[in-house]
Design a protein around this motif. Sequence first.
Motif, PDB file in Angstrom:
ATOM      1  N   PHE A  96      15.672   2.360 -44.027  1.00  0.00           N
ATOM      2  CA  PHE A  96      15.385   2.813 -45.387  1.00  0.00           C
ATOM      3  C   PHE A  96      15.282   1.623 -46.345  1.00  0.00           C
ATOM      4  CE2 PHE A  96      16.909   3.987 -49.619  1.00  0.00           C
ATOM      5  CZ  PHE A  96      15.980   4.961 -49.949  1.00  0.00           C
ATOM      6  N   GLU A  97      16.227   0.695 -46.252  1.00  0.00           N
ATOM      7  CA  GLU A  97      16.194  -0.482 -47.124  1.00  0.00           C
ATOM      8  C   GLU A  97      14.940  -1.310 -46.881  1.00  0.00           C
ATOM      9  OE1 GLU A  97      19.931  -2.310 -46.214  1.00  0.00           O
ATOM     10  OE2 GLU A  97      21.009  -1.081 -47.686  1.00  0.00           O
ATOM     11  N   ARG A  98      14.559  -1.480 -45.615  1.00  0.00           N
ATOM     12  CA  ARG A  98      13.352  -2.238 -45.283  1.00  0.00           C
ATOM     13  C   ARG A  98      12.105  -1.544 -45.835  1.00  0.00           C
ATOM     14  NH1 ARG A  98      12.699  -1.488 -39.878  1.00  0.00           N
ATOM     15  NH2 ARG A  98      11.176   0.074 -40.430  1.00  0.00           N
ATOM     16  N   ASP A  99      12.049  -0.217 -45.709  1.00  0.00           N
ATOM     17  CA  ASP A  99      10.876   0.531 -46.157  1.00  0.00           C
ATOM     18  C   ASP A  99      10.754   0.593 -47.676  1.00  0.00           C
ATOM     19  OD1 ASP A  99      10.295   0.982 -43.520  1.00  0.00           O
ATOM     20  OD2 ASP A  99      11.069   3.037 -43.496  1.00  0.00           O
ATOM     21  N   THR A 100      11.861   0.489 -48.392  1.00  0.00           N
ATOM     22  CA  THR A 100      11.817   0.623 -49.845  1.00  0.00           C
ATOM     23  C   THR A 100      11.867  -0.708 -50.586  1.00  0.00           C
ATOM     24  OG1 THR A 100      14.214   0.928 -49.945  1.00  0.00           O
ATOM     25  CG2 THR A 100      12.853   2.917 -49.822  1.00  0.00           C
ATOM     26  N   GLU A 101      12.014  -1.827 -49.880  1.00  0.00           N
ATOM     27  CA  GLU A 101      12.120  -3.108 -50.586  1.00  0.00           C
ATOM     28  C   GLU A 101      10.819  -3.510 -51.266  1.00  0.00           C
ATOM     29  OE1 GLU A 101      11.500  -6.113 -46.786  1.00  0.00           O
ATOM     30  OE2 GLU A 101      13.490  -5.780 -47.596  1.00  0.00           O
ATOM     31  N   SER A 102       9.681  -2.963 -50.837  1.00  0.00           N
ATOM     32  CA  SER A 102       8.410  -3.286 -51.472  1.00  0.00           C
ATOM     33  C   SER A 102       8.152  -2.456 -52.735  1.00  0.00           C
ATOM     34  CB  SER A 102       7.261  -3.085 -50.487  1.00  0.00           C
ATOM     35  OG  SER A 102       7.164  -1.727 -50.133  1.00  0.00           O
ATOM     36  N   LEU A 103       8.949  -1.426 -52.970  1.00  0.00           N
ATOM     37  CA  LEU A 103       8.771  -0.603 -54.169  1.00  0.00           C
ATOM     38  C   LEU A 103       9.280  -1.337 -55.404  1.00  0.00           C
ATOM     39  CD1 LEU A 103       9.973   2.875 -52.867  1.00  0.00           C
ATOM     40  CD2 LEU A 103       7.634   2.152 -53.277  1.00  0.00           C
ATOM     41  N   PRO A 104       8.618  -1.151 -56.540  1.00  0.00           N
ATOM     42  CA  PRO A 104       9.110  -1.760 -57.777  1.00  0.00           C
ATOM     43  C   PRO A 104      10.494  -1.216 -58.138  1.00  0.00           C
ATOM     44  CG  PRO A 104       6.898  -0.852 -58.070  1.00  0.00           C
ATOM     45  CD  PRO A 104       7.376  -0.421 -56.730  1.00  0.00           C
ATOM     46  N   LYS A 105      11.301  -2.043 -58.780  1.00  0.00           N
ATOM     47  CA  LYS A 105      12.682  -1.660 -59.117  1.00  0.00           C
ATOM     48  C   LYS A 105      12.735  -0.427 -60.017  1.00  0.00           C
ATOM     49  CE  LYS A 105      14.744  -4.798 -56.818  1.00  0.00           C
ATOM     50  NZ  LYS A 105      15.350  -4.474 -55.576  1.00  0.00           N
ATOM     51  N   GLU A 106      11.768  -0.262 -60.913  1.00  0.00           N
ATOM     52  CA  GLU A 106      11.790   0.899 -61.809  1.00  0.00           C
ATOM     53  C   GLU A 106      11.583   2.209 -61.042  1.00  0.00           C
ATOM     54  OE1 GLU A 106       7.639  -0.894 -62.010  1.00  0.00           O
ATOM     55  OE2 GLU A 106       9.634  -1.676 -62.390  1.00  0.00           O
ATOM     56  N   LYS A 107      10.968   2.145 -59.865  1.00  0.00           N
ATOM     57  CA  LYS A 107      10.804   3.344 -59.037  1.00  0.00           C
ATOM     58  C   LYS A 107      12.109   3.727 -58.341  1.00  0.00           C
ATOM     59  CE  LYS A 107       6.192   3.917 -58.938  1.00  0.00           C
ATOM     60  NZ  LYS A 107       5.474   5.113 -59.168  1.00  0.00           N
ATOM     61  N   MET A 108      13.021   2.772 -58.203  1.00  0.00           N
ATOM     62  CA  MET A 108      14.263   2.997 -57.473  1.00  0.00           C
ATOM     63  C   MET A 108      15.436   3.351 -58.384  1.00  0.00           C
ATOM     64  SD  MET A 108      13.429   2.827 -54.366  1.00  0.00           S
ATOM     65  CE  MET A 108      15.030   2.822 -53.597  1.00  0.00           C
ATOM     66  N   THR A 109      15.211   3.499 -59.673  1.00  0.00           N
ATOM     67  CA  THR A 109      16.284   3.872 -60.586  1.00  0.00           C
ATOM     68  C   THR A 109      16.173   5.355 -60.913  1.00  0.00           C
ATOM     69  OG1 THR A 109      14.955   3.248 -62.501  1.00  0.00           O
ATOM     70  CG2 THR A 109      16.425   1.577 -61.605  1.00  0.00           C
ATOM     71  N   ARG A 110      17.314   5.956 -61.212  1.00  0.00           N
ATOM     72  CA  ARG A 110      17.315   7.373 -61.564  1.00  0.00           C
ATOM     73  C   ARG A 110      16.730   7.566 -62.958  1.00  0.00           C
ATOM     74  NH1 ARG A 110      20.306  11.408 -59.390  1.00  0.00           N
ATOM     75  NH2 ARG A 110      21.066  10.929 -57.344  1.00  0.00           N
ATOM     76  N   ARG A 111      16.008   8.655 -63.108  1.00  0.00           N
ATOM     77  CA  ARG A 111      15.439   8.974 -64.405  1.00  0.00           C
ATOM     78  C   ARG A 111      16.419   9.838 -65.182  1.00  0.00           C
ATOM     79  NH1 ARG A 111       9.601  10.914 -62.238  1.00  0.00           N
ATOM     80  NH2 ARG A 111       9.054   8.976 -61.225  1.00  0.00           N
ATOM     81  N   LYS A 112      16.475   9.622 -66.478  1.00  0.00           N
ATOM     82  CA  LYS A 112      17.312  10.452 -67.327  1.00  0.00           C
ATOM     83  C   LYS A 112      16.526  11.703 -67.709  1.00  0.00           C
ATOM     84  CE  LYS A 112      20.089   6.770 -69.093  1.00  0.00           C
ATOM     85  NZ  LYS A 112      20.691   6.140 -70.233  1.00  0.00           N
ATOM     86  N   GLY A 113      17.237  12.796 -67.815  1.00  0.00           N
ATOM     87  CA  GLY A 113      16.594  14.058 -68.151  1.00  0.00           C
ATOM     88  C   GLY A 113      16.030  14.045 -69.562  1.00  0.00           C
ATOM     89  N   VAL A 114      14.998  14.811 -69.761  1.00  0.00           N
ATOM     90  CA  VAL A 114      14.374  14.924 -71.085  1.00  0.00           C
ATOM     91  C   VAL A 114      15.097  15.999 -71.856  1.00  0.00           C
ATOM     92  CG1 VAL A 114      12.239  15.422 -72.299  1.00  0.00           C
ATOM     93  CG2 VAL A 114      12.173  14.230 -70.093  1.00  0.00           C
ATOM     94  N   ASN A 115      15.588  15.652 -73.010  1.00  0.00           N
ATOM     95  CA  ASN A 115      16.296  16.618 -73.869  1.00  0.00           C
ATOM     96  C   ASN A 115      15.460  17.041 -75.024  1.00  0.00           C
ATOM     97  OD1 ASN A 115      18.551  16.561 -72.274  1.00  0.00           O
ATOM     98  ND2 ASN A 115      19.457  14.857 -73.387  1.00  0.00           N
TER      99      ASN A 115
END
Length: 78
Positions: A59-78
């Motif tokens: 999993f780490e090998r497969d996701t290391e090419s993804l941009p860091k902003e794709k790997m962070t949790r999104r905050k809900g829209v209020n």
Amino acid sequence: MPLFCKQCDERRVPIFQKEENTSFWLCEKCENFVDADDNILRELKESERKTLDKEIKDFERDTESLPKEKMTRRKGVN
């Protein structure tokens, strides 16, 4: 739900078991499995530990090419 271990108060994670066709909850610190009723079933086997470690590395090998902003949790829209 057995989210926290009775022995060490660490968080448990669900691991699907193909043989039993159900998920058991694994405490990574105590290395034991419990069922949905919080009954301790058995300890983690060495072969299962190797499989989990391999899946994490893959999993780490497969996701290391993804941009860091794709790997962070999104905050809900209020």
